[in-house]
Design a protein around this motif. Structure first.
Motif, PDB file in Angstrom:
ATOM      1  N   PRO A 229       0.823  -1.211   0.000  1.00 27.12           N
ATOM      2  CA  PRO A 229       0.000   0.000   0.000  1.00 27.12           C
ATOM      3  C   PRO A 229       0.858   1.261   0.000  1.00 27.12           C
ATOM      4  O   PRO A 229       1.946   1.293   0.593  1.00 27.12           O
ATOM      5  N   ARG A 230       0.350   2.299  -0.649  1.00 24.92           N
ATOM      6  CA  ARG A 230       1.068   3.562  -0.733  1.00 24.92           C
ATOM      7  C   ARG A 230       0.400   4.595   0.170  1.00 24.92           C
ATOM      8  O   ARG A 230      -0.821   4.707   0.201  1.00 24.92           O
ATOM      9  N   ARG A 231       1.234   5.348   0.900  1.00 21.91           N
ATOM     10  CA  ARG A 231       0.729   6.365   1.803  1.00 21.91           C
ATOM     11  C   ARG A 231       1.569   7.642   1.689  1.00 21.91           C
ATOM     12  O   ARG A 231       2.760   7.593   1.381  1.00 21.91           O
ATOM     13  N   GLU A 232       0.915   8.748   1.984  1.00 29.19           N
ATOM     14  CA  GLU A 232       1.546  10.072   1.959  1.00 29.19           C
ATOM     15  C   GLU A 232       1.772  10.522   3.402  1.00 29.19           C
ATOM     16  O   GLU A 232       0.913  10.321   4.250  1.00 29.19           O
ATOM     17  N   PHE A 233       2.906  11.161   3.663  1.00 30.57           N
ATOM     18  CA  PHE A 233       3.227  11.603   5.015  1.00 30.57           C
ATOM     19  C   PHE A 233       3.728  13.040   4.999  1.00 30.57           C
ATOM     20  O   PHE A 233       4.541  13.419   4.157  1.00 30.57           O
ATOM     21  N   LEU A 234       3.242  13.820   5.975  1.00 27.93           N
ATOM     22  CA  LEU A 234       3.620  15.222   6.099  1.00 27.93           C
ATOM     23  C   LEU A 234       4.121  15.492   7.507  1.00 27.93           C
ATOM     24  O   LEU A 234       3.454  15.160   8.487  1.00 27.93           O
ATOM     25  N   HIS A 235       5.293  16.092   7.611  1.00 33.27           N
ATOM     26  CA  HIS A 235       5.831  16.444   8.922  1.00 33.27           C
ATOM     27  C   HIS A 235       4.952  17.509   9.545  1.00 33.27           C
ATOM     28  O   HIS A 235       4.497  18.441   8.880  1.00 33.27           O
ATOM     29  N   VAL A 236       4.718  17.385  10.836  1.00 33.72           N
ATOM     30  CA  VAL A 236       3.775  18.271  11.512  1.00 33.72           C
ATOM     31  C   VAL A 236       4.240  19.732  11.505  1.00 33.72           C
ATOM     32  O   VAL A 236       3.423  20.656  11.540  1.00 33.72           O
ATOM     33  N   ASP A 237       5.542  19.969  11.443  1.00 36.51           N
ATOM     34  CA  ASP A 237       6.022  21.349  11.351  1.00 36.51           C
ATOM     35  C   ASP A 237       5.676  21.964   9.996  1.00 36.51           C
ATOM     36  O   ASP A 237       5.418  23.172   9.906  1.00 36.51           O
ATOM     37  N   ASP A 238       5.667  21.154   8.948  1.00 39.66           N
ATOM     38  CA  ASP A 238       5.188  21.624   7.651  1.00 39.66           C
ATOM     39  C   ASP A 238       3.696  21.929   7.721  1.00 39.66           C
ATOM     40  O   ASP A 238       3.212  22.912   7.149  1.00 39.66           O
ATOM     41  N   MET A 239       2.947  21.080   8.421  1.00 41.02           N
ATOM     42  CA  MET A 239       1.515  21.311   8.579  1.00 41.02           C
ATOM     43  C   MET A 239       1.261  22.643   9.270  1.00 41.02           C
ATOM     44  O   MET A 239       0.375  23.417   8.870  1.00 41.02           O
ATOM     45  N   ALA A 240       2.025  22.924  10.301  1.00 47.74           N
ATOM     46  CA  ALA A 240       1.864  24.184  11.029  1.00 47.74           C
ATOM     47  C   ALA A 240       2.156  25.374  10.132  1.00 47.74           C
ATOM     48  O   ALA A 240       1.429  26.381  10.158  1.00 47.74           O
ATOM     49  N   ALA A 241       3.195  25.264   9.329  1.00 48.50           N
ATOM     50  CA  ALA A 241       3.532  26.351   8.405  1.00 48.50           C
ATOM     51  C   ALA A 241       2.423  26.552   7.380  1.00 48.50           C
ATOM     52  O   ALA A 241       2.079  27.689   7.023  1.00 48.50           O
ATOM     53  N   ALA A 242       1.836  25.450   6.916  1.00 46.53           N
ATOM     54  CA  ALA A 242       0.743  25.540   5.948  1.00 46.53           C
ATOM     55  C   ALA A 242      -0.473  26.221   6.564  1.00 46.53           C
ATOM     56  O   ALA A 242      -1.157  27.010   5.900  1.00 46.53           O
ATOM     57  N   CYS A 243      -0.750  25.923   7.832  1.00 47.09           N
ATOM     58  CA  CYS A 243      -1.912  26.523   8.501  1.00 47.09           C
ATOM     59  C   CYS A 243      -1.783  28.044   8.556  1.00 47.09           C
ATOM     60  O   CYS A 243      -2.736  28.769   8.238  1.00 47.09           O
TER      61      CYS A 243
END
Length: 334
Positions: A229-243
């Protein structure tokens, strides 16, 4: 109470809001500031110079308690809000306690959103999850695929709650002219994650498993499924920057997918984790165990159009998370 620069309309979503830098001195409430996402957002805001951040632990403020939430908003009067608070868990927890995941999250969302409207919050970001999309959605998953198919049964209660949150944001925009937005992250990981055997997701589970194998001298580590199975992963610090970027640069009724736009197989992920922690033994796969959905990748073109893309590579992010895990292993959620 309508916010400045917003027009109330009864037909369509015609919010007149020009995204702009947020006031660094304004009161900013991060709901869920101790969680994986909330703590990362808090760190990001501090680094960006926000000087009046407000957070409450669940012991200090039960967001399921409507009267307490309204009293909190009346006392603090935040100008900005990020709603990152939620009851979350892995597949086992979601499948075992669907009532809790539905009821608790609905109450948290409705209370915070209603109180935010009542007390004039100017900008608000509601955070959901990529599990809102149909189990067999076409890949990569576009925002428009919402409500076009059946959900994954093991976490449909949680997904329904998050879908309700998106719809409440859209309704608030239509009825009150509030320029509030929603963001749907892909699989997140990083410092502050849940590494417990019962509640962790695949990446922290692998980090714990391989790190313990190194410490105990195990020669073999066995993972579930085929690893395909293929999955995508995002570092939470990137998520914070995106927010923060979305709060300052995006305005629209539709939820925005937040991810990298790239995925890996679970087998590749396990190999990266093994190499990072220093495990040089044998990796085996128990193909009698289920694989789950073959692929889950978000289309992030809307995010890219808003001017943001992920900066932390998966290899770099896993190394960062392993370092944090080892430094905090005696005190983290296990």
């Amino acid at each position: 109470m309508a916010v400045k620069n917003a027009s109330v309309t009864s037909a369509g979503d015609n919010v007149n809001f020009a995204p702009a830098p947020l006031d660094r001195e304004a009161t900013f409430f991060v709901a869920g500031h101790r969680g994986l996402v909330g703590s990362a957002i808090w760190r990001k805001l501090v680094s960006e110079g926000f000087g009046n951040l407000v957070g409450r632990t669940s012991a200090e403020l039960d967001l399921k308690d409507r009267d307490a939430v309204f009293a909190f908003f009346a006392a603090t009067k935040p100008r900005y809000v990020v709603l990152a608070a939620a009851k979350v868990g892995g597949i086992l927890a979601n499948d075992t306690y669907p009532v809790d995941f539905l009821s608790d999250n609905l109450r948290i969302q409705v209370n915070v959103l209603d109180a935010s409207r009542e007390h004039g919050v100017e900008r608000l970001l509601f955070l959901g999850s990529s599990c809102i999309y149909p189990k067999f959605a076409e890949q990569p998953i576009k925002e428009e695929y919402l409500l076009t198919g059946h959900l994954e049964p093991t976490n449909d209660a949680y997904a329904i709650a998050k879908i309700a949150g998106i719809k409440q944001i859209q309704a608030l925009r239509r009825q009150y002219g509030l320029p509030w937005i929603s963001a749907m992250p892909t699989n997140l990981y990083g410092p502050g994650d849940n590494f417990s055997p019962e509640g962790s997701h695949v990446l922290p589970a692998l980090i714990r498993r391989y790190d313990e194998a190194v410490k105990s001298g195990q020669a073999t580590v066995t993972n579930w499924g085929t690893g395909s199975p293929r999955r995508e992963f995002l570092h939470v610090d990137d998520m914070a920057a995106a927010c923060l970027h979305l709060l300052e640069n995006y305005d629209g009724p539709d939820q925005v997918n937040v991810g990298t736009g790239r995925d890996v197989t679970i087998r590749e992920l396990a190999e990266i984790v093994a190499k990072t922690v220093g495990f040089d033994g044998r990796i085996e796969w128990d193909i009698s165990k289920p694989d789950g959905t073959p692929q889950k990748l978000l289309d992030v073109s809307k995010l890219a159009a808003a001017g943001w893309e992920a900066q932390i590579s998966l290899v770099e992010g896993i190394a960062d998370t392993v370092k944090w895990y080892r430094a905090n292993v005696d005190n983290i959620r296990r």
